[in-house]
Write a protein that holds these residues in place. Structure first.
Motif, PDB file in Angstrom:
ATOM      1  N   THR A  60      46.705  34.674  44.830  1.00  0.00           N
ATOM      2  CA  THR A  60      45.308  35.047  44.594  1.00  0.00           C
ATOM      3  C   THR A  60      44.552  33.958  43.845  1.00  0.00           C
ATOM      4  OG1 THR A  60      45.912  36.270  42.598  1.00  0.00           O
ATOM      5  CG2 THR A  60      45.712  37.527  44.632  1.00  0.00           C
ATOM      6  N   SER A  61      45.211  33.253  42.936  1.00  0.00           N
ATOM      7  CA  SER A  61      44.498  32.194  42.221  1.00  0.00           C
ATOM      8  C   SER A  61      44.164  31.036  43.160  1.00  0.00           C
ATOM      9  CB  SER A  61      45.299  31.718  41.010  1.00  0.00           C
ATOM     10  OG  SER A  61      46.484  31.081  41.428  1.00  0.00           O
ATOM     11  N   ARG A  62      45.027  30.742  44.096  1.00  0.00           N
ATOM     12  CA  ARG A  62      44.746  29.667  45.060  1.00  0.00           C
ATOM     13  C   ARG A  62      43.612  30.062  46.010  1.00  0.00           C
ATOM     14  NH1 ARG A  62      50.827  28.699  45.269  1.00  0.00           N
ATOM     15  NH2 ARG A  62      51.031  26.996  43.799  1.00  0.00           N
ATOM     16  N   ILE A  63      43.655  31.276  46.489  1.00  0.00           N
ATOM     17  CA  ILE A  63      42.580  31.759  47.378  1.00  0.00           C
ATOM     18  C   ILE A  63      41.256  31.753  46.625  1.00  0.00           C
ATOM     19  CG2 ILE A  63      41.699  33.756  48.646  1.00  0.00           C
ATOM     20  CD1 ILE A  63      43.958  32.353  50.082  1.00  0.00           C
ATOM     21  N   SER A  64      41.261  32.224  45.396  1.00  0.00           N
ATOM     22  CA  SER A  64      40.045  32.235  44.588  1.00  0.00           C
ATOM     23  C   SER A  64      39.523  30.815  44.377  1.00  0.00           C
ATOM     24  CB  SER A  64      40.335  32.906  43.243  1.00  0.00           C
ATOM     25  OG  SER A  64      39.177  32.986  42.476  1.00  0.00           O
ATOM     26  N   SER A  65      40.420  29.858  44.142  1.00  0.00           N
ATOM     27  CA  SER A  65      40.010  28.463  43.965  1.00  0.00           C
ATOM     28  C   SER A  65      39.344  27.918  45.226  1.00  0.00           C
ATOM     29  CB  SER A  65      41.213  27.590  43.638  1.00  0.00           C
ATOM     30  OG  SER A  65      41.757  27.953  42.411  1.00  0.00           O
TER      31      SER A  65
END
Length: 164
Positions: A60-65
């Motif tokens: 989720t942090s990568r997608i959000s980035s």
């Protein structure tokens, strides 16, 4: 208490985006939509956090980035060229709300009180979104292209810093 503070803090990213949005007719409806999304994504995140303790946290942090990067890029392109297609505000609201999923995922793993977080995130987002949309329409500084360029660069830098 930390659930309330985190819920309020989670609404600040929307303020940054909505300060750049100057031509919105139904400000309150957009603020309600964004607030609802800031409540729905945490509910989903809490349930996944309870079920899958930690599997999706990096994802989720990568997608959000990536999403933040593209919003920043769109701001940069639209500041110089008015012909750049504008991301629909309903999509911007979804993109701005995705980060609440990852935060609530970790809250679900820690077994914190989801109702307090969800309510504080939703209510704070409605209030702050409406205020930002209202201020954006009245301020000439916010409407300038230099503000959009600066915000776009900051969002791109933030997205790069979030990728690990």
């Amino acid at each position: 208490m930390q659930e309330i503070i985190t819920g309020v803090i989670m609404s600040f990213d929307v303020v940054a985006l909505y300060l750049l949005t100057t031509n919105v007719r139904s400000k309150f409806l957009l603020a309600l939509w964004t607030g609802a999304l800031h409540a729905i994504f945490p509910l989903i995140g809490f349930h996944f956090g309870e079920l899958l303790s930690g599997v999706f946290l990096d994802w989720t942090s990568r997608i959000s980035s990536i999403l933040i990067f593209f919003v920043g890029l769109q701001l940069l392109l639209s500041a110089k060229n008015n012909d750049v297609p504008v991301i629909p505000l309903s999509i911007v609201a979804i993109l701005a709300s995705v980060d609440t999923f990852s935060v609530s995922l970790s809250f679900g793993m820690l077994d914190l009180q989801k109702n307090i977080f969800v309510i504080s995130a939703g209510v704070a987002t409605v209030i702050f979104s409406y205020a930002a949309l209202h201020c954006a329409q009245k301020s000439s500084i916010i409407q300038s292209s230099i503000f959009k360029i600066t915000a776009g660069i900051l969002l791109i830098v933030l997205s790069v810093m979030l990728i690990e």
